[in-house]
Enzyme design. Structure first.
Site, PDB file in Angstrom:
ATOM      1  N   HIS A  77       7.793   3.240  -3.669  1.00  0.00           N
ATOM      2  CA  HIS A  77       6.874   2.165  -3.317  1.00  0.00           C
ATOM      3  C   HIS A  77       7.636   0.919  -2.842  1.00  0.00           C
ATOM      4  O   HIS A  77       8.802   0.696  -3.203  1.00  0.00           O
ATOM      5  CB  HIS A  77       5.978   1.833  -4.504  1.00  0.00           C
ATOM      6  CG  HIS A  77       4.974   2.914  -4.788  1.00  0.00           C
ATOM      7  ND1 HIS A  77       3.872   2.735  -5.586  1.00  0.00           N
ATOM      8  CD2 HIS A  77       4.906   4.203  -4.345  1.00  0.00           C
ATOM      9  CE1 HIS A  77       3.172   3.868  -5.627  1.00  0.00           C
ATOM     10  NE2 HIS A  77       3.783   4.768  -4.896  1.00  0.00           N
ATOM     11  N   GLU A  79       7.408  -2.206  -3.611  1.00  0.00           N
ATOM     12  CA  GLU A  79       7.854  -3.145  -4.643  1.00  0.00           C
ATOM     13  C   GLU A  79       9.129  -2.638  -5.309  1.00  0.00           C
ATOM     14  O   GLU A  79      10.066  -3.406  -5.550  1.00  0.00           O
ATOM     15  CB  GLU A  79       6.773  -3.315  -5.728  1.00  0.00           C
ATOM     16  CG  GLU A  79       5.418  -3.749  -5.205  1.00  0.00           C
ATOM     17  CD  GLU A  79       4.501  -2.604  -4.836  1.00  0.00           C
ATOM     18  OE1 GLU A  79       4.962  -1.620  -4.214  1.00  0.00           O
ATOM     19  OE2 GLU A  79       3.315  -2.682  -5.159  1.00  0.00           O
ATOM     20  N   CYS A 103       1.043  -0.734  -8.205  1.00  0.00           N
ATOM     21  CA  CYS A 103       0.613   0.349  -9.102  1.00  0.00           C
ATOM     22  C   CYS A 103       1.235   0.133 -10.484  1.00  0.00           C
ATOM     23  O   CYS A 103       2.081  -0.753 -10.659  1.00  0.00           O
ATOM     24  CB  CYS A 103       1.034   1.700  -8.523  1.00  0.00           C
ATOM     25  SG  CYS A 103       2.794   2.041  -8.731  1.00  0.00           S
ATOM     26  N   CYS A 106       5.143   0.404 -10.560  1.00  0.00           N
ATOM     27  CA  CYS A 106       5.815  -0.790 -10.011  1.00  0.00           C
ATOM     28  C   CYS A 106       5.580  -1.993 -10.917  1.00  0.00           C
ATOM     29  O   CYS A 106       6.461  -2.858 -11.037  1.00  0.00           O
ATOM     30  CB  CYS A 106       5.335  -1.069  -8.592  1.00  0.00           C
ATOM     31  SG  CYS A 106       5.919   0.174  -7.420  1.00  0.00           S
TER      32      CYS A 106
HETATM   33  N1  LIG Z   1       1.301  -1.179  -4.375  1.00  0.00           N
HETATM   34  C1  LIG Z   1       1.599  -0.074  -3.652  1.00  0.00           C
HETATM   35  C2  LIG Z   1       0.697   0.951  -3.544  1.00  0.00           C
HETATM   36  C3  LIG Z   1       1.041   2.048  -2.799  1.00  0.00           C
HETATM   37  N2  LIG Z   1       2.239   2.117  -2.186  1.00  0.00           N
HETATM   38  C4  LIG Z   1       2.546   3.231  -1.315  1.00  0.00           C
HETATM   39  C5  LIG Z   1       2.621   4.603  -1.841  1.00  0.00           C
HETATM   40  C6  LIG Z   1       2.168   5.453  -0.668  1.00  0.00           C
HETATM   41  O1  LIG Z   1       3.212   5.590   0.288  1.00  0.00           O
HETATM   42  C7  LIG Z   1       1.080   4.608  -0.079  1.00  0.00           C
HETATM   43  C8  LIG Z   1      -0.284   4.870  -0.680  1.00  0.00           C
HETATM   44  O2  LIG Z   1      -0.811   5.972  -0.042  1.00  0.00           O
HETATM   45  P1  LIG Z   1      -2.379   6.282  -0.024  1.00  0.00           P
HETATM   46  O3  LIG Z   1      -2.723   6.865  -1.353  1.00  0.00           O
HETATM   47  O4  LIG Z   1      -3.110   4.984   0.224  1.00  0.00           O
HETATM   48  O5  LIG Z   1      -2.531   7.241   1.114  1.00  0.00           O
HETATM   49  O6  LIG Z   1       1.474   3.282  -0.361  1.00  0.00           O
HETATM   50  C9  LIG Z   1       3.125   1.073  -2.302  1.00  0.00           C
HETATM   51  O7  LIG Z   1       4.237   1.108  -1.723  1.00  0.00           O
HETATM   52  N3  LIG Z   1       2.792   0.010  -3.056  1.00  0.00           N
HETATM   53 ZN   LIG Z   2       4.016   1.325  -7.016  1.00  0.00          ZN
END
Ligand SMILES: Nc1ccn([C@H]2C[C@H](O)[C@@H](COP(=O)(O)O)O2)c(=O)n1
Ligand SMILES: [Zn+2]
Length: 159
Positions: A77, A79, A103, A106
């Site tokens: 992710h 973060e 999430c 993170c």
């Molecule tokens: N705070 C966040 C939330 C999600 N991510 C990343 C993880 C995945 O690459 C994407 C989420 O995918 P989705 O379920 O929306 O198709 O985003 C993050 O980096 N930071």
């Molecule tokens: Zn995360």
């Protein structure tokens, strides 16, 4: 007289988070993060992507199907990447600007790294237990969360 239409700190750092997100190969959600010191100095940036050495072209980017054939067990992710990308020194009392609410995994890393404020752009997964857990931990750990207040400013960068 000085220019009046310069970017605010919030616009500047959230802008950098959004620009960083443009590096992401995720076809569905691109996230960017920018970590800043108490003195508004940029400490680190990151975006969501596959771990170093894991070829983007060989990794799955699907959202559904067999767990190991989706991106979820692999993707780092934004973060976490921003926290790990910090080259030296501590993140104590730092702020993190992130385009999407963190999430729970993170959130733990943010808390443990000493970051004290999260400024987020979007909260599209607010109805998930994952994000509820993040909010509970931030609350208990005294990490301030703040929704980035969008301005009507558009920044066009010619590349
Ligand atoms: N705070 C966040 C939330 C999600 N991510 C990343 C993880 C995945 O690459 C994407 C989420 O995918 P989705 O379920 O929306 O198709 O985003 C993050 O980096 N930071
Ligand atoms: Zn995360």
């Amino acid at each position: 007289m000085k220019r009046q239409d310069y970017l605010s700190w919030d616009e500047y750092f959230m802008g950098i988070a959004h620009l960083s997100a443009r590096r992401s190969k995720d076809p569905n959600t691109q996230v960017g993060a920018c970590i800043v010191s108490e003195e508004n100095k940029i400490l680190s940036v990151g975006y969501n992507g596959m771990p170093t050495g894991c070829n983007d072209d060989d990794m799955p980017w699907d959202r559904e199907g067999e767990f190991l054939e989706t991106k979820y067990p692999f993707v780092c992710h934004a973060e976490l990447n921003a926290i790990l990308n910090r080259s030296t020194g501590s993140l104590k009392n730092a702020k993190i600007y992130v385009s999407l609410f963190p999430c729970n995994e993170c959130a733990k890393a943010i808390i443990q790294s000493g970051i004290k404020e999260v400024i987020y752009g979007d909260d599209k997964y607010a109805d998930t237990d994952n994000v509820r857990a993040s909010k509970r931990m931030f609350d208990m750990a005294g990490v301030k969360i703040r929704l980035y207040k969008k301005t009507d400013r558009l920044v066009r960068i010619e590349l």
